[in-house]
Design an enzyme around this catalytic site. Structure first.
Site, PDB file in Angstrom:
ATOM      1  N   GLU A  21       0.817  -1.212   0.000  1.00 30.85           N
ATOM      2  CA  GLU A  21       0.000   0.000   0.000  1.00 30.85           C
ATOM      3  C   GLU A  21       0.851   1.263   0.000  1.00 30.85           C
ATOM      4  OE1 GLU A  21      -3.871  -0.378   1.992  1.00 30.85           O
ATOM      5  OE2 GLU A  21      -3.332   1.449   3.024  1.00 30.85           O
TER       6      GLU A  21
ATOM      7  N   GLU B 299       2.126   1.842  -3.440  1.00 30.75           N
ATOM      8  CA  GLU B 299       1.071   2.402  -4.290  1.00 30.75           C
ATOM      9  C   GLU B 299       0.838   3.885  -3.983  1.00 30.75           C
ATOM     10  OE1 GLU B 299      -2.442   0.033  -3.948  1.00 30.75           O
ATOM     11  OE2 GLU B 299      -3.438   1.039  -5.610  1.00 30.75           O
TER      12      GLU B 299
ATOM     13  N   CYS C  30      -8.202  -2.042   3.662  1.00 30.73           N
ATOM     14  CA  CYS C  30      -8.129  -3.261   4.488  1.00 30.73           C
ATOM     15  C   CYS C  30      -9.405  -3.548   5.259  1.00 30.73           C
ATOM     16  CB  CYS C  30      -6.916  -3.225   5.410  1.00 30.73           C
ATOM     17  SG  CYS C  30      -6.770  -1.709   6.291  1.00 30.73           S
TER      18      CYS C  30
ATOM     19  N   SER D 121      -6.962   1.690  -2.544  1.00 29.53           N
ATOM     20  CA  SER D 121      -5.754   0.941  -2.905  1.00 29.53           C
ATOM     21  C   SER D 121      -6.169  -0.449  -3.379  1.00 29.53           C
ATOM     22  CB  SER D 121      -4.879   0.815  -1.647  1.00 29.53           C
ATOM     23  OG  SER D 121      -3.937  -0.212  -1.809  1.00 29.53           O
TER      24      SER D 121
ATOM     25  N   LYS E 130     -15.258  -9.767   7.867  1.00 32.24           N
ATOM     26  CA  LYS E 130     -14.175 -10.574   7.272  1.00 32.24           C
ATOM     27  C   LYS E 130     -14.699 -11.931   6.813  1.00 32.24           C
ATOM     28  CE  LYS E 130     -10.582  -7.859   7.940  1.00 32.24           C
ATOM     29  NZ  LYS E 130      -9.688  -7.398   6.881  1.00 32.24           N
TER      30      LYS E 130
ATOM     31  N   GLU F 105     -15.748 -11.135   3.436  1.00 30.85           N
ATOM     32  CA  GLU F 105     -14.573 -10.926   2.577  1.00 30.85           C
ATOM     33  C   GLU F 105     -13.958 -12.263   2.152  1.00 30.85           C
ATOM     34  OE1 GLU F 105     -10.596  -9.934   4.097  1.00 30.85           O
ATOM     35  OE2 GLU F 105     -10.701  -8.122   2.904  1.00 30.85           O
TER      36      GLU F 105
ATOM     37  N   GLU G   8     -12.946 -13.050  -5.920  1.00 33.05           N
ATOM     38  CA  GLU G   8     -11.607 -12.628  -6.380  1.00 33.05           C
ATOM     39  C   GLU G   8     -10.514 -13.234  -5.510  1.00 33.05           C
ATOM     40  OE1 GLU G   8     -13.735 -10.460  -4.930  1.00 33.05           O
ATOM     41  OE2 GLU G   8     -14.552  -9.168  -6.499  1.00 33.05           O
TER      42      GLU G   8
ATOM     43  N   CYS H 144     -10.671  -1.448  14.338  1.00 33.01           N
ATOM     44  CA  CYS H 144     -10.952  -2.858  14.648  1.00 33.01           C
ATOM     45  C   CYS H 144     -11.016  -3.156  16.145  1.00 33.01           C
ATOM     46  CB  CYS H 144      -9.910  -3.762  13.992  1.00 33.01           C
ATOM     47  SG  CYS H 144      -9.829  -3.558  12.211  1.00 33.01           S
TER      48      CYS H 144
HETATM   49 FE1  SF4 Z   1     -13.536  -2.832   9.294  1.00 28.82          FE
HETATM   50 FE2  SF4 Z   1     -14.617  -3.065  11.698  1.00 28.82          FE
HETATM   51 FE3  SF4 Z   1     -13.853  -5.231  10.374  1.00 28.82          FE
HETATM   52 FE4  SF4 Z   1     -12.007  -3.579  11.342  1.00 28.82          FE
HETATM   53  S1  SF4 Z   1     -13.462  -4.791  12.525  1.00 28.82           S
HETATM   54  S2  SF4 Z   1     -12.008  -4.489   9.307  1.00 28.82           S
HETATM   55  S3  SF4 Z   1     -13.023  -1.589  11.087  1.00 28.82           S
HETATM   56  S4  SF4 Z   1     -15.500  -3.833   9.771  1.00 28.82           S
END
Ligand code: SF4
Length: 329
Positions: free
Chosen positions: A27, A30, A52, A72, A111, A114, A119, A258
């Site tokens: 990052e 970039e 992220c 990014s 996550k 994600e 991808e 987080c």
């Molecule tokens: Fe985003 Fe919250 Fe997950 Fe951290 S805990 S990656 S701020 S959604």
């Protein structure tokens, strides 16, 4: 945690913060590339926005799809870890990537989503097979009847188990920006950064913070923002033509970052818990022998042995991604 995860039955236990260092390598490269092009009058996409946080990425994909060139392309630490585990590590272990089950422990419910993005896998095999939250890990440790408090500390496994102070502060708002600045400064100037703390980008109030950082005569206009209402306010500013000439923006969906993630142990609205988590990360960073991502020996070795240099073709293939317009929330 490493000791507990081994008692649960995991064969190897690695450190997500290793992948956070890797994220910074890509990052910050970039960021420098885009800023250099901008300063040379070349066409580029600014401000660079951090990538992220998958909830933020999902937000921009559905709410502001006309700006998908801004985040990014560097994958998140979870996604980078899965990709490197299923390539570099699998090759080192001499096994097929499909025989490796990667489980990540995250502060985050987003996550999970994600890890399922198409991808982020190959031939139907996701890079991260399972993503659990820290709260779920706590429940699992209790269910396995492990006496967590009495466990002796154990180290992470190699080669993906070493991390720096820069990666530790990823967990709090402003941390990604500060970690990127530590590496960008030294790459840009060729000089050693004596004071690694960028106090100006440290966000204390969980809102929007604007900072101006001077790197040898080049002033970077930066924003640290957490909470999606604030992300919308920032995007409306971008839509209005970026009147404040921001170069880089960190956005985290959870207020404070987080440490306040949807998968973390409940704090029941007690903000002193968030403050304590923030302070714990800063203390951990201060206590680390190495505090800049590019000085992580395991990261250096990974580039030497496997990836070449940050931004290389192989690094792009394994560590970057792309975004597409999504409908609905
Ligand atoms: Fe985003 Fe919250 Fe997950 Fe951290 S805990 S990656 S701020 S959604």
């Amino acid at each position: 945690m490493a000791a507990a995860l081994r008692r649960i039955g995991f064969d190897r236990v690695f450190d997500t913060d290793f992948a956070a260092d890797l994220t910074i390598m890509e990052e910050s490269t970039e960021l420098l590339d885009r800023v250099t092009k901008f300063l040379n009058g070349e066409k580029t996409s600014l401000p660079l926005m951090t990538s992220c946080c998958p909830a933020w990425i999902r937000f921009i994909e559905s709410q502001y799809p006309e700006y998908l060139d801004l985040p990014s392309s560097a994958r998140s630490p979870q996604a980078m870890f899965g990709s490197i585990a299923k390539s570099y590590l699998a090759e080192k272990m001499g096994i097929d990537r499909k025989d490796l089950v990667v489980v990540s422990v995250m502060p985050c419910t987003s996550k999970k989503y994600e890890s399922s993005r198409s991808e982020l896998g190959e031939d139907g095999d996701q890079d991260t097979n399972i993503s659990i939250t820290t709260r779920e890990l706590g429940a699992l440790i209790r269910r396995m009847n492990i006496n967590f408090d009495n466990l002796e500390d154990e180290d992470f496994d190699e080669p993906l188990g070493e991390s720096t102070g820069a990666s530790v502060i990823f967990g709090k708002a402003g941390g990604v920006m500060e970690a990127a600045l530590r590496t960008a400064y030294e790459t840009m100037t060729g000089e050693t950064l004596e004071k690694v703390e960028f106090e100006d980008v440290r966000e204390a109030s969980y809102g929007i913070k604007v900072a101006h950082v001077d790197i040898k005569g080049t002033t970077l206009n930066l924003v640290i923002s957490s909470g999606l209402a604030n992300a919308r306010a920032i995007m409306e500013e971008i839509k209005a033509g970026n009147p404040n000439n921001y170069h880089a923006i960190e956005i985290m969906a959870c207020p404070g970052g987080c440490i306040n993630g949807g998968g973390q142990p409940y704090h029941h609205g007690d903000e002193s818990v968030l403050f304590a988590r923030q302070q714990a990360l800063l203390k951990e960073d201060e206590g680390k022998a190495i505090r800049k991502s590019h000085e992580n020996p395991a990261i250096k070795k990974l580039y030497e042995e496997y990836l070449g240099k940050p931004g290389s073709e192989k690094a792009h293939h394994l560590l970057h991604t792309h975004y597409t317009e999504k409908t609905g929330y």
